[in-house]
Each structure stands twice: as structure tokens, then as C-alpha cells.
Motif scaffolding. Structure first.
Motif, mmCIF file in Angstrom:
data_model
loop_
_atom_site.group_PDB
_atom_site.id
_atom_site.type_symbol
_atom_site.label_atom_id
_atom_site.label_comp_id
_atom_site.label_asym_id
_atom_site.label_seq_id
_atom_site.Cartn_x
_atom_site.Cartn_y
_atom_site.Cartn_z
ATOM 1 N N HIS A 1 8.217 -2.845 1.616
ATOM 2 C CA HIS A 1 8.005 -1.771 0.445
ATOM 3 C C HIS A 1 6.467 -1.814 0.324
ATOM 4 O O HIS A 1 5.941 -0.722 0.450
ATOM 5 C CB HIS A 1 8.989 -2.126 -0.634
ATOM 6 N N GLU A 2 5.825 -2.764 -0.048
ATOM 7 C CA GLU A 2 4.563 -2.746 -0.153
ATOM 8 C C GLU A 2 3.656 -2.727 0.930
ATOM 9 O O GLU A 2 2.664 -1.710 0.754
ATOM 10 C CB GLU A 2 4.173 -4.529 -0.802
ATOM 11 N N HIS B 1 3.329 1.108 1.056
ATOM 12 C CA HIS B 1 2.317 1.718 0.320
ATOM 13 C C HIS B 1 0.902 1.625 1.068
ATOM 14 O O HIS B 1 0.243 2.879 0.560
ATOM 15 C CB HIS B 1 2.260 0.713 -1.014
ATOM 16 N N GLN C 1 -1.613 1.189 -5.933
ATOM 17 C CA GLN C 1 -0.898 1.546 -7.148
ATOM 18 C C GLN C 1 -1.984 1.462 -8.485
ATOM 19 O O GLN C 1 -1.275 1.624 -9.553
ATOM 20 C CB GLN C 1 0.434 0.832 -7.535
ATOM 21 N N CYS D 1 10.209 1.100 -7.732
ATOM 22 C CA CYS D 1 8.996 0.902 -7.644
ATOM 23 C C CYS D 1 8.093 1.160 -9.025
ATOM 24 O O CYS D 1 8.580 2.134 -9.687
ATOM 25 C CB CYS D 1 8.658 2.293 -6.391
ATOM 26 N N LEU D 2 7.159 0.535 -9.074
ATOM 27 C CA LEU D 2 6.404 0.722 -10.511
ATOM 28 C C LEU D 2 5.844 1.891 -10.777
ATOM 29 O O LEU D 2 5.560 2.461 -11.863
ATOM 30 C CB LEU D 2 5.186 -0.286 -10.750
#
Ligand code: NI
Length: 192
Positions: free
Chosen positions: A149-150, A153, A50, A107-108
Motif C-alpha cells: 500500500h505504501e 503511494h 501524505q 488510508c490516512l
């Protein structure tokens, strides 16, 4: 330093993260910057992807989300999840320990977009910490959800990939708008 975020539509979010071979001074600096960036954007987790670096590295701090509980087992004993915050996970591997349950996620890389996502509630996590030392624990609740979640990614998987069809189609316009905005921002950057 607060780093610029990669938003949905940026191809880096779809890359498979390279594993981290050693915790170098560059990695140390990246970890510092990722914590600052996560706090600046009020997130509870941030993956290296990210901030434009597709490597197996994520930072998490759930302490600001007081209304969503977590559990932690360290060395087979119950522990306070806050006691290991903030955490850095390098090359994490996740083993599900029970059935999926629904829970809200954002999510950012997807500002203002939220959805219910189904994930196992309880998982075993193995990773290296910020010093490159192996860590292992079992967690559930928000911490488990944030880590899953991370970790997604780090493999180029996004939370929208795990939404059910109805939720995702309800967000279709917003997702297309965001994707277009990201792509034209990238095109403008490379033209200037
Ligand atoms: Ni995310």
C-alpha cells in the motif's frame, strides 16, 4: 512534530516520488516527523507523499494491529515481524511471490473510507533503511499488505485504484465529498 496530512484530492498524492539520493539531516528530520504523524493519526504506515513530500520514503509500524498476523523471512530464516519494527523504507522495490488475496485496507489520506483490496500475500522487499543501508526481506500478511500500500503511494497510486468496480462505486459519494473538501481547503489556503 505532527505534520498536516494530504487528503484525497490533493494533487501531491498523484505525483511520482523522486528517488532519495542520500539520507541527509532533512530526511532524518522528516522520518522523525512522519513517525510522530503516523502515531498521532493512529496509522500503521505513512508515505512521504501524505505529508506533502513526493519522494521515495515510507515509514511503517504494524505493532498496534495485533489481530492481523504477518510473517517475516530475514536472510532465508523465519523471524519475528515485530523485530524489525518500526521500519523506514527508502527507494523500495517489491517483487510479488504468490497470487493476490483480498484484505481490508484504509488510508490516512481517506478518513473513514475502507475497502477490500486484492494484493499478492507474499512479497520480496528491497530498500534502503533509515541509515541508507540496503535491506532485503520476504514478508506476508499485514506487513506485506502495508508495504505494498505504501509503495503504491510512492508512485502516485492509491488504494481506490485497486478496488473492484462495485466497491469503488459504492464509495463514490464519499470519495467525491472528500475530494471537494480537500480542493476547497487548498483553495482557501492559497487565497489567505
Ligand atoms: Ni495510504
Amino acid at each position: 512534530m505532527i505534520l498536516p496530512l494530504a487528503y484525497y484530492g490533493n494533487p501531491v498524492l498523484r505525483e511520482k516520488g523522486a528517488s532519495v539520493e542520500a539520507v541527509t539531516s532533512e530526511i532524518d528530520q522528516l522520518v522523525e516527523d512522519m513517525f510522530e504523524t503516523m502515531e498521532g493519526f493512529r496509522g500503521i504506515g505513512l508515505a512521504a507523499h501524505q505529508v506533502g513530500k513526493p519522494i521515495q520514503l515510507t515509514v511503517i509500524d504494524i505493532r498496534t494491529a495485533e489481530d492481523r498476523p504477518s510473517t517475516l523471512e530475514l536472510g532465508g530464516k523465519e523471524a519475528d515481524p515485530h523485530s524489525i519494527m518500526p521500519i523506514v523504507l527508502i527507494n523500495p522495490s517489491i517483487t510479488p511471490l504468490n497470487d493476490p488475496i483480498q484484505g481490508p485496507e484504509g488510508c490516512l489520506s481517506f478518513p473513514e473510507i475502507f475497502g477490500e483490496i486484492s494484493r499478492p500475500d507474499k512479497v520480496r522487499v528491497k530498500a534502503l533503511d533509515r541509515h541508507g543501508k540496503p535491506i532485503e526481506f520476504v514478508c506476508s500478511g499485514l506487513l506485506s499488505r502495508a508495504i505494498q500500500h505504501e509503495a503504491d503511494h510512492l508512485h502516485g497510486v492509491l488504494f481506490i485504484d485497486r478496488m473492484d468496480r462495485a466497491t469503488k462505486s459504492g464509495l463514490r459519494d464519499e470519495l467525491e465529498l472528500l475530494q471537494d473538501k480537500t480542493k476547497s481547503a487548498i483553495a482557501n489556503d492559497s487565497a489567505s
